[in-house]
Design an enzyme around this catalytic site. Structure first.
Site, PDB file in Angstrom:
ATOM      1  CD  GLU A 310      40.448  40.712  50.812  1.00 32.50           C
ATOM      2  OE1 GLU A 310      39.771  40.443  49.811  1.00 32.50           O
ATOM      3  OE2 GLU A 310      40.872  41.869  51.061  1.00 32.50           O
ATOM      4  CE  LYS A 378      35.151  41.675  48.169  1.00 34.89           C
ATOM      5  NZ  LYS A 378      36.501  42.103  47.743  1.00 34.89           N
ATOM      6  CB  CYS A 435      38.047  43.593  50.666  1.00 35.65           C
ATOM      7  SG  CYS A 435      39.230  44.776  49.962  1.00 35.65           S
TER       8      CYS A 435
END
Length: 576
Positions: A310, A378, A435
């Site tokens: 990431e 995300k 994440c």
């Protein structure tokens, strides 16, 4: 128990619970503590003289347990007072409210007290783990991360079935602790009676706790349910544990059938998260990847995909083709992609509005010819770190910028992207939770429901600087492989970078906080429609429904008792 002892017991539970989770002493936790850590808290709640004091004990437990187990939040750059201090205060308040309910139920549930506690704890762990402010860390099941047979039930109940089991066992053992003094005293009196030290009638009366007779449930603070009922609770807890264990053993013995595989190069650059040397970071990733590719080709293997972590890129790949064709100087990123003949998945922001600096935290899939195939933004950002409510209000934004020190916020993604990866053994589809999204079963369930064959997670939480943080994240993410019976790949900045099989077994990995890269074989198995995939958190919702209905029934019973008492007092007054 005195008030000070009650608070000390709550603090002891917080410490034992934190020690049971992955920590700096026991990197993968201390499993036995998952069965006993809540005993002091349970006894404290039973002994609390009032609902208010029970809530205070619970609040102390919640704040301490969070602060001890998540102490690594202190290392979140300059925001420690907010990431650790602010969340600890928040947990104090949340558990204060929760303690009011638990204290009430513990006093009113009588012989059902252990079951009430298990239901309460399951609901608490579920509610703290969902929604925008959800934080699915520090849960009871993570104490068992090395105990694979027990974890397999997650494909039916999710992790909350394990929460229920462990909380119930804690409650049963706590009742044994509460009952033990009575049992010991009764045994002593029986022994004295046998020696002629007391009358036979007195001996029979004092032995009631340890005999087979039913002991009425006692609601007075700190009193036990009595040995017969405690024994039945222990039997139920043991039976439930054996059922879970048998189910897990069968699941481990019959994993899903493999239908292909992917050769993936996982790159763990182990760079400082707070530096802004984009070209240097990319160069380090490329060098590590080349070493792993060369080692794989020496064994006759070729990569299907290369995985950077990431935020490996600081600018959108698609918007800056010239920069990526020229940087790093003398060894361009674009040239690296074309030279390997493999796809590349990397973290890269997507800027939606350059003028107002609106961007997403995204990952992008780049084809061997350098073309960006697709991207995923995300959907569940870290609250108050990546996404801040009310950011569009100038006064609130000024407070966050000038007081807290947060200069910007990410825009939440709205599309559940399914990437396609052509590999030597076939074309496979994958979802790419970013994440801490891999700690949320609901986010990952969306990918699987849309046809993903595997999950690939890119993470960068090396800022934590602690082994326990990395392993706690892994312990949470690992359940996704079990819940959906599919492989999970984690390519991270500092760890745990690994391949997890459909039973939760780690198939390959790299050491923590080490700059490294490795070509790993990722088996892709036949799709399995697990109970959890179809019904989601049904078990947790059943617990919530039962707990809510129980509360209503107890409240109605209390109201009826008050009404009857008032009526009796009126009759007595009229007679007087």
């Amino acid at each position: 128990m005195k008030k000070a002892e009650i608070l000390l017991a709550a603090a002891a539970s917080a410490f034992l619970f934190a020690l049971g989770l992955p920590n700096e002493v026991f990197h993968y936790g201390f499993p036995i503590l998952g069965y006993v850590a809540l005993i002091p808290l349970y006894c404290a709640m039973a002994a609390a003289p009032s609902a208010g004091f029970a809530a205070l004990a619970m609040a102390l437990y919640g704040a301490l347990q969070h602060a001890i187990s998540s102490y690594w939040l202190f290392f979140f750059h300059d925001y420690a007072i907010w990431t650790l201090g602010g969340t600890s205060v928040a947990y104090f308040i949340i558990y204060l409210v929760a303690g009011l309910y638990l204290g009430y139920f513990q006093k009113k549930s009588g012989a059902w007290r252990p079951l009430t506690f298990a239901l309460f704890w399951t609901c608490l762990e579920y509610l703290k783990s969902v929604g925008f402010l959800g934080y699915p860390w520090g849960l009871l099941p993570y104490t068992q991360t090395r105990f694979l047979p027990l974890l397999q039930i997650a494909d039916a109940t999710g992790i909350y079935g394990i929460s229920f089991l462990l909380a119930f066992i804690n409650a049963c053992l706590a009742e044994l602790c509460l009952c033990w003094p009575e049992m010991a005293a009764a045994a002593g009196r029986r022994r004295d009676a046998a020696l002629g030290a007391g009358s036979s009638a007195a001996g029979r009366a004092s032995a009631a706790c340890s005999s087979g007779s039913e002991t009425a449930a006692v609601s007075a603070p700190g009193r036990a349910l009595g040995w017969p009922r405690t024994a039945r609770c222990l039997e139920a807890g043991a039976a439930l544990f054996l059922i879970f264990l048998a189910y897990g053993t069968l699941r481990l013995a019959a994993p899903p059938r493999e239908r292909g595989s992917i050769e993936a190069v996982l790159v763990q650059q182990n760079s400082d998260s707070w530096t802004n040397d984009e070209a240097g970071s990319i160069a380090k990733n490329m060098d590590l990847a080349r070493t792993a590719i060369a080692a794989g080709r020496a064994e006759g293997r070729r990569p299907d995909i290369i995985l950077f972590s990431e935020s490996s890129l600081n600018r959108p790949y698609r918007d800056f083709p010239r920069w990526f064709s020229e940087n790093p100087r003398g060894d361009s990123f674009a040239g690296f992609i074309r030279s390997n003949g493999a796809y590349l998945l990397t973290g890269s922001p997507q800027i939606l509005d350059y003028e107002n600096i609106k961007m997403t935290n995204s990952v992008v899939l780049i084809a061997p010819d350098g073309r960006q195939v697709d991207d995923y933004a995300k959907q569940h950002p870290v609250p108050f770190a990546e996404s801040i409510p009310f950011w569009d209000y100038p006064k609130f934004r000024a407070f966050m910028q000038n007081v807290v020190g947060v200069s910007m916020t990410f825009v939440m993604g709205t599309r559940c992207t399914i990437f396609e990866l052509p590999a030597a053994s076939g074309v496979y589809r994958f979802g790419a939770p970013i994440c801490f999204e891999d700690a949320f079963p609901g986010v990952c369930r969306g990918f699987v429901q849309r046809g993903a064959d595997l999950l690939i997670n890119l993470t960068n939480d090396s800022w934590s600087k602690t082994d326990s943080s990395e392993i706690q994240h892994f312990a949470a993410a690992r359940f996704r492989a079990i819940e959906y019976r599919m492989p999970l790949v984690r390519s991270t900045n500092g760890g745990v970078s690994c391949v997890v099989g459909p039973t939760g077994r780690v198939l390959d990995s790299m050491p923590l906080f080490t700059a490294s890269a490795k070509m790993m074989r990722v088996p892709v198995n036949e799709h399995v429609d697990t109970f959890y995939l179809v019904f989601g958190d049904l078990f947790a919702w059943i617990c919530l429904a039962v707990f809510g209905l129980w509360f209503i029934l107890l409240a109605l019973r209390d109201r009826a008792a008050l009404r009857d008492r008032a009526g009796a007092e009126e009759k007595d007054a009229s007679r007087g």
